[in-house]
Motif scaffolding. Structure first.
Motif, PDB file in Angstrom:
ATOM      1  N   ASP A  87       2.284  15.212 -49.890  1.00 54.93           N
ATOM      2  CA  ASP A  87       3.216  16.221 -49.388  1.00 54.93           C
ATOM      3  C   ASP A  87       2.433  17.132 -48.444  1.00 54.93           C
ATOM      4  N   VAL A  88       2.508  16.859 -47.138  1.00 54.65           N
ATOM      5  CA  VAL A  88       1.724  17.652 -46.191  1.00 54.65           C
ATOM      6  C   VAL A  88       2.344  19.009 -45.934  1.00 54.65           C
ATOM      7  N   ARG A  89       3.623  19.162 -46.262  1.00 56.13           N
ATOM      8  CA  ARG A  89       4.252  20.477 -46.120  1.00 56.13           C
ATOM      9  C   ARG A  89       3.631  21.465 -47.112  1.00 56.13           C
ATOM     10  N   ASN A  90       3.537  21.041 -48.372  1.00 51.19           N
ATOM     11  CA  ASN A  90       2.958  21.884 -49.422  1.00 51.19           C
ATOM     12  C   ASN A  90       1.474  21.624 -49.645  1.00 51.19           C
ATOM     13  N   ARG A  91       0.933  20.683 -48.893  1.00 49.20           N
ATOM     14  CA  ARG A  91      -0.506  20.378 -48.905  1.00 49.20           C
ATOM     15  C   ARG A  91      -0.960  19.963 -50.308  1.00 49.20           C
ATOM     16  N   THR A  92      -0.339  18.935 -50.823  1.00 53.30           N
ATOM     17  CA  THR A  92      -0.715  18.378 -52.122  1.00 53.30           C
ATOM     18  C   THR A  92      -0.712  16.854 -52.043  1.00 53.30           C
ATOM     19  N   PRO A 180      -2.963  22.046 -39.963  1.00 52.75           N
ATOM     20  CA  PRO A 180      -1.941  21.749 -40.964  1.00 52.75           C
ATOM     21  C   PRO A 180      -0.660  21.230 -40.311  1.00 52.75           C
ATOM     22  N   TRP A 181       0.119  20.533 -41.102  1.00 55.24           N
ATOM     23  CA  TRP A 181       1.391  19.981 -40.617  1.00 55.24           C
ATOM     24  C   TRP A 181       2.361  21.101 -40.292  1.00 55.24           C
ATOM     25  N   SER A 182       3.209  20.863 -39.308  1.00 56.00           N
ATOM     26  CA  SER A 182       4.280  21.817 -38.990  1.00 56.00           C
ATOM     27  C   SER A 182       5.559  21.040 -38.727  1.00 56.00           C
ATOM     28  N   GLU A 183       6.677  21.749 -38.690  1.00 59.27           N
ATOM     29  CA  GLU A 183       7.974  21.109 -38.506  1.00 59.27           C
ATOM     30  C   GLU A 183       8.001  20.342 -37.184  1.00 59.27           C
ATOM     31  N   PRO A 184       8.591  19.131 -37.173  1.00 55.64           N
ATOM     32  CA  PRO A 184       8.612  18.311 -35.948  1.00 55.64           C
ATOM     33  C   PRO A 184       9.275  18.995 -34.765  1.00 55.64           C
TER      34      PRO A 184
END
Length: 434
Positions: A87-92, A180-184
């Protein structure tokens, strides 16, 4: 009997994204883990926005066992199924694994979790738990249990080294930071977009060896990355288990060298005490002393600790340092006190027993007063041990009592005095066992 393992928290002083890039380099093969022969990807799916990725692998392990045992079981390799939920949004990253080979005879379950350090968003935590249940194995149940736990311990010990190794490899290739990932659909400035595309193209070529296409394993497209600094500040809450776990670096610094299974037993006992107490929890060094007193048998240590906690509550020992007032007669005539430390750095208490007026002391403060004095000394010893550990840079888990018998004679054998001394010895032994 089911064998359980619970790791302390392992901390990598690198951001989550960099640790994930290093982790993916373990696949499909990893020379640093000789028993890990290889793996095949069974399924690999991404969520529409690229924030979540689920990868299932079938891993092939070489059986490290005596030749005779290999002949009996008839295989050279065993297979495990590993499911990774990123889960790259929550970084887990949550990992679940179970054995496919001999599943009707042996049940191995493993759960691992990578997540952002709750107090430092640039660090990554790792926790691990496993259970082993050998129901039947051709009459070699005990041998298989020992082999499995030995092999498992060796692999755990290598885990941190492997991540560090691949992070070093990434650094040599110029990869020291991954955003970190961000919204597309989040807009990215044009002048920064080119740099991000370059980073992504590099990662496509070097990041993930688990897929033939070489795509980076975070499951995001080039537009998913941005240089938004605030994104790195997001950290997930600790799991209920990890609140009670210990950092491996902390254990080595404050508690000393422990085997992996000893660390696991300490984590298990600490969680049980925290759940039971709902308040003040004995120090980790205290829990460790109970485990050592019972050969790291958690159940026996729990029973012993429960009795000690009830005894401490009965005598209000937790309040004694703050509430106890040393009687003046003790200050004037009691021949004992703390005096620096011994050659190993342990706090040293000197007691000139031969110079003690036992009868006079008992008449002045009574049996209860002498018991309170003894408890106060023991609590001071525990406090001084903690201070010595902090100041000396090494674990100090005991304190020394030096008894001077010069002057000891028949007057010290007064019956009420012997009785009280016996009670004091009993009280001290309770503290020493802690």
């Amino acid at each position: 009997m089911v064998q359980k393992y619970q790791s302390p928290v392992r901390v990598y002083k690198y951001p989550f994204e960099l640790v994930m890039a290093a982790y993916e380099r373990r696949f499909p093969t990893c020379p640093q883990i000789p028993v890990f022969v290889g793996c095949e990807v069974l399924s690999d799916t991404n969520s529409p926005d690229g924030s979540q990725r689920v990868t299932e692998r079938r891993c092939k392990l070489n059986v490290e066992a005596p030749y005779l045992l290999k002949k009996i079981i008839g295989v050279d390799f065993v297979y495990f199924v590993q499911k990774n939920m990123l889960d790259v949004r929550n970084r887990t990253l949550n990992i679940e694994a179970h054995n496919e080979s001999f599943a009707s005879r042996v049940v191995v379950l493993e759960r691992c979790r990578y997540y952002v350090h709750p107090e430092n968003s640039d660090w990554t935590c790792f926790e691990q738990s496993a259970s082993l249940d050998i129901r039947s194995f051709f009459g070699f149940e005990n041998s298989m249990e020992k082999l499995a736990m030995k092999q498992y311990s060796q692999n755990i010990a290598k885990g941190k080294e492997i991540i560090e190794h691949f992070i070093s490899e990434l650094k040599k290739e110029g990869v020291t930071y991954l955003p970190p990932w961000s919204e597309p659909n989040k807009a990215v400035p044009d002048d920064e977009d080119d740099d991000d595309d370059d980073d992504y193209d590099y990662l496509r070529a070097h990041g993930d060896t688990s897929q033939s296409s070489g795509e980076f394993a975070l499951g995001a497209s080039a537009s998913d990355y941005s240089t938004c600094a605030t994104a790195s500040k997001t950290a997930p809450h600790l799991s209920s288990e990890s609140q009670f776990q210990l950092d491996t670096d902390y254990i080595q610094r404050y508690l000393g060298e422990l085997t992996l299974l000893q660390e696991s037993r300490l984590v298990q006992l600490r969680k049980w005490v925290a759940d039971l107490q709902k308040g003040k929890v004995p120090s980790d060094s205290t829990l460790l002393r109970f485990l050592r007193a019972r050969d790291f048998n958690v159940e026996k240590a729990r029973e012993m600790l429960s009795q000690s906690l009830m005894w401490r509550k009965k005598h209000q020992v937790d309040k004694i340092l703050s509430e106890y007032k040393t009687p003046q007669v003790v200050k004037d005539y009691f021949p004992g006190g703390w005096h620096h430390g011994d050659k190993d750095g342990r706090p040293l208490y000197l007691l000139r027993l031969g110079q003690m007026d036992v009868k006079g002391l008992l008449k002045a403060i009574g049996e209860e007063g002498l018991l309170q004095l003894t408890l106060h000394v023991c609590e001071e010893g525990l406090q001084l041990m903690e201070e010595a550990t902090r100041t000396q840079g090494k674990p100090i888990s005991t304190w020394s009592l030096l008894v001077d018998l010069e002057g000891l004679n028949m007057r010290h054998l007064w019956r009420p005095g012997i009785k009280v001394c016996h009670q004091d010895h009993f009280s001290q032994s309770r503290f020493i066992s802690q």
